[in-house]
Scaffold this motif. Structure first.
Motif, PDB file in Angstrom:
ATOM      1  N   ASP A 184      -0.079   7.908  -3.767  1.00  0.00           N
ATOM      2  CA  ASP A 184       0.352   8.212  -4.931  1.00  0.00           C
ATOM      3  C   ASP A 184      -0.030  10.338  -4.951  1.00  0.00           C
ATOM      4  O   ASP A 184      -1.483  10.168  -4.598  1.00  0.00           O
ATOM      5  N   TYR A 185       1.286  11.127  -4.606  1.00  0.00           N
ATOM      6  CA  TYR A 185       0.755  11.956  -4.219  1.00  0.00           C
ATOM      7  C   TYR A 185      -0.124  13.475  -5.645  1.00  0.00           C
ATOM      8  O   TYR A 185      -0.861  13.842  -5.705  1.00  0.00           O
ATOM      9  N   ALA A 186       0.761  12.614  -6.696  1.00  0.00           N
ATOM     10  CA  ALA A 186       0.195  13.801  -7.557  1.00  0.00           C
ATOM     11  C   ALA A 186      -1.282  13.362  -7.887  1.00  0.00           C
ATOM     12  O   ALA A 186      -1.958  13.946  -8.653  1.00  0.00           O
ATOM     13  N   LYS A 187      -1.285  12.357  -8.264  1.00  0.00           N
ATOM     14  CA  LYS A 187      -3.132  11.584  -8.199  1.00  0.00           C
ATOM     15  C   LYS A 187      -3.703  11.563  -6.594  1.00  0.00           C
ATOM     16  O   LYS A 187      -4.913  11.536  -6.927  1.00  0.00           O
ATOM     17  N   ASN A 188      -3.575  11.958  -6.074  1.00  0.00           N
ATOM     18  CA  ASN A 188      -4.102  12.467  -4.787  1.00  0.00           C
ATOM     19  C   ASN A 188      -5.165  10.801  -4.326  1.00  0.00           C
ATOM     20  O   ASN A 188      -5.942  11.018  -4.205  1.00  0.00           O
ATOM     21  N   ALA A 189      -3.474   9.753  -4.829  1.00  0.00           N
ATOM     22  CA  ALA A 189      -4.304   8.327  -3.970  1.00  0.00           C
ATOM     23  C   ALA A 189      -3.661   7.906  -3.650  1.00  0.00           C
ATOM     24  O   ALA A 189      -2.284   7.875  -3.092  1.00  0.00           O
ATOM     25  N   VAL A 190      -4.266   6.335  -2.758  1.00  0.00           N
ATOM     26  CA  VAL A 190      -3.794   5.787  -2.312  1.00  0.00           C
ATOM     27  C   VAL A 190      -4.014   4.029  -2.861  1.00  0.00           C
ATOM     28  O   VAL A 190      -4.878   3.824  -3.757  1.00  0.00           O
ATOM     29  N   ILE A 191      -2.565   3.971  -3.626  1.00  0.00           N
ATOM     30  CA  ILE A 191      -2.707   2.379  -4.224  1.00  0.00           C
ATOM     31  C   ILE A 191      -2.326   1.085  -3.350  1.00  0.00           C
ATOM     32  O   ILE A 191      -2.094   0.891  -2.641  1.00  0.00           O
ATOM     33  N   LEU A 192      -2.931  -0.132  -4.035  1.00  0.00           N
ATOM     34  CA  LEU A 192      -3.129  -1.034  -3.277  1.00  0.00           C
ATOM     35  C   LEU A 192      -1.733  -2.216  -4.865  1.00  0.00           C
ATOM     36  O   LEU A 192      -2.711  -2.344  -5.771  1.00  0.00           O
ATOM     37  N   GLN A 193      -0.841  -2.029  -4.313  1.00  0.00           N
ATOM     38  CA  GLN A 193       0.086  -3.299  -5.425  1.00  0.00           C
ATOM     39  C   GLN A 193      -0.839  -4.812  -4.902  1.00  0.00           C
ATOM     40  O   GLN A 193       0.120  -4.724  -4.257  1.00  0.00           O
ATOM     41  N   MET A 194      -0.831  -5.090  -5.922  1.00  0.00           N
ATOM     42  CA  MET A 194      -1.006  -6.849  -5.530  1.00  0.00           C
ATOM     43  C   MET A 194      -0.354  -7.631  -6.087  1.00  0.00           C
ATOM     44  O   MET A 194      -0.175  -7.320  -8.131  1.00  0.00           O
ATOM     45  N   ASN A 195       1.136  -8.270  -5.703  1.00  0.00           N
ATOM     46  CA  ASN A 195       1.620  -9.185  -6.981  1.00  0.00           C
ATOM     47  C   ASN A 195       1.054 -10.760  -6.396  1.00  0.00           C
ATOM     48  O   ASN A 195       0.445 -11.150  -5.325  1.00  0.00           O
ATOM     49  N   SER A 196       1.775 -12.100  -7.341  1.00  0.00           N
ATOM     50  CA  SER A 196       1.877 -12.999  -6.868  1.00  0.00           C
ATOM     51  C   SER A 196       0.334 -13.479  -6.597  1.00  0.00           C
ATOM     52  O   SER A 196      -0.263 -14.321  -5.621  1.00  0.00           O
TER      53      SER A 196
ATOM     54  N   ILE B 255       0.892  -1.071  -0.028  1.00  0.00           N
ATOM     55  CA  ILE B 255      -0.114   0.061  -0.271  1.00  0.00           C
ATOM     56  C   ILE B 255       0.681   1.484   0.016  1.00  0.00           C
ATOM     57  O   ILE B 255       1.761   1.445   0.783  1.00  0.00           O
ATOM     58  N   SER B 256       0.767   1.703  -0.944  1.00  0.00           N
ATOM     59  CA  SER B 256       1.708   3.412  -0.988  1.00  0.00           C
ATOM     60  C   SER B 256       0.513   4.598  -1.232  1.00  0.00           C
ATOM     61  O   SER B 256      -0.127   4.295  -1.728  1.00  0.00           O
TER      62      SER B 256
END
Length: 123
Positions: free
Chosen positions: A71-83, A68-69
Protein backbone atom coordinates in the motif's frame (compact mmCIF):
# COMPACT_ATOMS: atom_id res chain seq x y z
CA UNK A 1 12.68 1.71 10.13
CA UNK A 2 10.04 0.90 12.74
CA UNK A 3 7.08 -1.32 12.03
CA UNK A 4 3.51 -1.24 13.34
CA UNK A 5 1.35 -4.28 12.74
CA UNK A 6 -2.42 -4.00 13.00
CA UNK A 7 -5.66 -5.51 11.76
CA UNK A 8 -5.95 -8.61 13.89
CA UNK A 9 -9.13 -9.67 15.59
CA UNK A 10 -11.67 -12.40 16.12
CA UNK A 11 -13.27 -13.94 13.06
CA UNK A 12 -15.26 -17.06 12.33
CA UNK A 13 -13.83 -19.85 10.21
CA UNK A 14 -14.20 -19.01 6.55
CA UNK A 15 -13.94 -15.30 7.22
CA UNK A 16 -11.33 -12.74 6.17
CA UNK A 17 -8.94 -10.32 7.81
CA UNK A 18 -6.64 -7.67 6.43
CA UNK A 19 -3.41 -7.16 8.35
CA UNK A 20 -1.30 -4.07 7.83
CA UNK A 21 2.38 -3.50 8.54
CA UNK A 22 3.03 0.23 8.48
CA UNK A 23 6.60 1.47 8.33
CA UNK A 24 8.05 4.68 9.74
CA UNK A 25 10.58 4.97 6.94
CA UNK A 26 11.27 3.89 3.41
CA UNK A 27 10.94 0.21 2.61
CA UNK A 28 12.46 0.50 -0.85
CA UNK A 29 15.66 -1.33 0.08
CA UNK A 30 13.96 -4.00 2.17
CA UNK A 31 12.11 -7.23 1.86
CA UNK A 32 9.15 -7.56 4.20
CA UNK A 33 7.98 -10.80 5.73
CA UNK A 34 5.01 -11.92 7.78
CA UNK A 35 5.44 -14.61 10.40
CA UNK A 36 3.08 -16.09 12.95
CA UNK A 37 3.30 -17.84 16.28
CA UNK A 38 0.47 -20.03 17.45
CA UNK A 39 0.04 -20.87 21.14
CA UNK A 40 2.62 -23.42 22.20
CA UNK A 41 4.31 -23.45 18.82
CA UNK A 42 7.38 -21.91 17.27
CA UNK A 43 7.11 -18.86 15.09
CA UNK A 44 6.77 -19.74 11.40
CA UNK A 45 7.02 -18.06 8.03
CA UNK A 46 3.79 -16.97 6.35
CA UNK A 47 4.64 -14.74 3.39
CA UNK A 48 7.19 -12.26 2.12
CA UNK A 49 7.75 -9.82 -0.70
CA UNK A 50 10.25 -7.37 -2.04
CA UNK A 51 9.03 -3.79 -1.83
CA UNK A 52 9.25 -3.62 -5.62
CA UNK A 53 6.81 -6.50 -5.76
CA UNK A 54 9.05 -8.46 -8.04
CA UNK A 55 9.29 -11.41 -5.69
CA UNK A 56 6.58 -12.96 -3.54
CA UNK A 57 6.57 -16.17 -1.54
CA UNK A 58 3.97 -17.96 0.56
CA UNK A 59 4.09 -20.81 3.00
CA UNK A 60 2.34 -23.91 1.70
CA UNK A 61 -0.10 -23.73 4.59
CA UNK A 62 -1.54 -20.39 3.41
CA UNK A 63 -0.99 -20.53 -0.35
CA UNK A 64 -4.16 -19.71 -2.24
CA UNK A 65 -5.77 -18.10 0.80
CA UNK A 66 -3.37 -15.29 1.57
CA UNK A 67 -2.12 -12.38 -0.52
CA UNK A 68 0.77 -10.08 0.37
CA UNK A 69 0.86 -6.67 -1.28
CA UNK A 70 1.97 -3.07 -0.95
CA UNK A 71 0.00 0.00 0.00
CA UNK A 72 2.12 2.85 -1.31
CA UNK A 73 -0.14 5.54 0.09
CA UNK A 74 0.21 4.19 3.63
CA UNK A 75 3.79 2.96 3.27
CA UNK A 76 2.62 -0.42 4.41
CA UNK A 77 2.65 -4.08 3.50
CA UNK A 78 -0.73 -5.77 3.56
CA UNK A 79 -1.55 -9.39 4.34
CA UNK A 80 -5.02 -10.20 3.07
CA UNK A 81 -6.20 -13.46 4.59
CA UNK A 82 -9.28 -15.24 3.27
CA UNK A 83 -10.95 -18.56 4.04
CA UNK A 84 -9.48 -18.46 7.52
CA UNK A 85 -9.20 -21.67 9.51
CA UNK A 86 -8.94 -22.23 13.26
CA UNK A 87 -5.35 -23.32 12.71
CA UNK A 88 -4.56 -19.81 11.47
CA UNK A 89 -5.02 -18.57 15.04
CA UNK A 90 -1.74 -16.94 16.05
CA UNK A 91 0.04 -13.70 16.75
CA UNK A 92 1.13 -12.31 13.40
CA UNK A 93 4.36 -10.36 13.10
CA UNK A 94 5.87 -8.37 10.27
CA UNK A 95 9.58 -7.83 9.87
CA UNK A 96 12.14 -6.43 7.47
CA UNK A 97 15.33 -7.83 6.05
CA UNK A 98 17.90 -7.20 3.36
CA UNK A 99 18.97 -10.82 2.97
CA UNK A 100 19.09 -12.55 -0.38
CA UNK A 101 15.78 -13.85 -1.60
CA UNK A 102 16.87 -17.46 -1.21
CA UNK A 103 16.89 -17.08 2.58
CA UNK A 104 13.64 -15.15 2.81
CA UNK A 105 11.95 -17.71 5.08
CA UNK A 106 14.78 -17.58 7.64
CA UNK A 107 13.39 -15.48 10.47
CA UNK A 108 16.81 -15.30 12.12
CA UNK A 109 17.89 -12.99 9.31
CA UNK A 110 15.20 -10.39 9.94
CA UNK A 111 16.38 -7.39 11.89
CA UNK A 112 13.38 -5.21 12.64
CA UNK A 113 10.11 -6.64 13.94
CA UNK A 114 6.70 -5.15 14.57
CA UNK A 115 4.92 -5.77 17.83
CA UNK A 116 2.51 -8.43 16.58
CA UNK A 117 -1.23 -8.53 16.09
CA UNK A 118 -3.46 -11.35 17.34
CA UNK A 119 -5.66 -13.27 14.94
CA UNK A 120 -8.22 -15.61 16.45
CA UNK A 121 -10.32 -17.85 14.21
CA UNK A 122 -13.26 -19.56 15.84
CA UNK A 123 -14.72 -22.79 14.54
Amino acid sequence: VQLQASGGGLVQAGGSLRLSCAASGSLSSYKVGWFRQAPGKEREFVAAMTWSGGNVRYADSVKGRVTISRDYAKNAVILQMNSLKPEDTAVYYCATTRIVWGEIENQQRYGVWGQGTLVTVSS
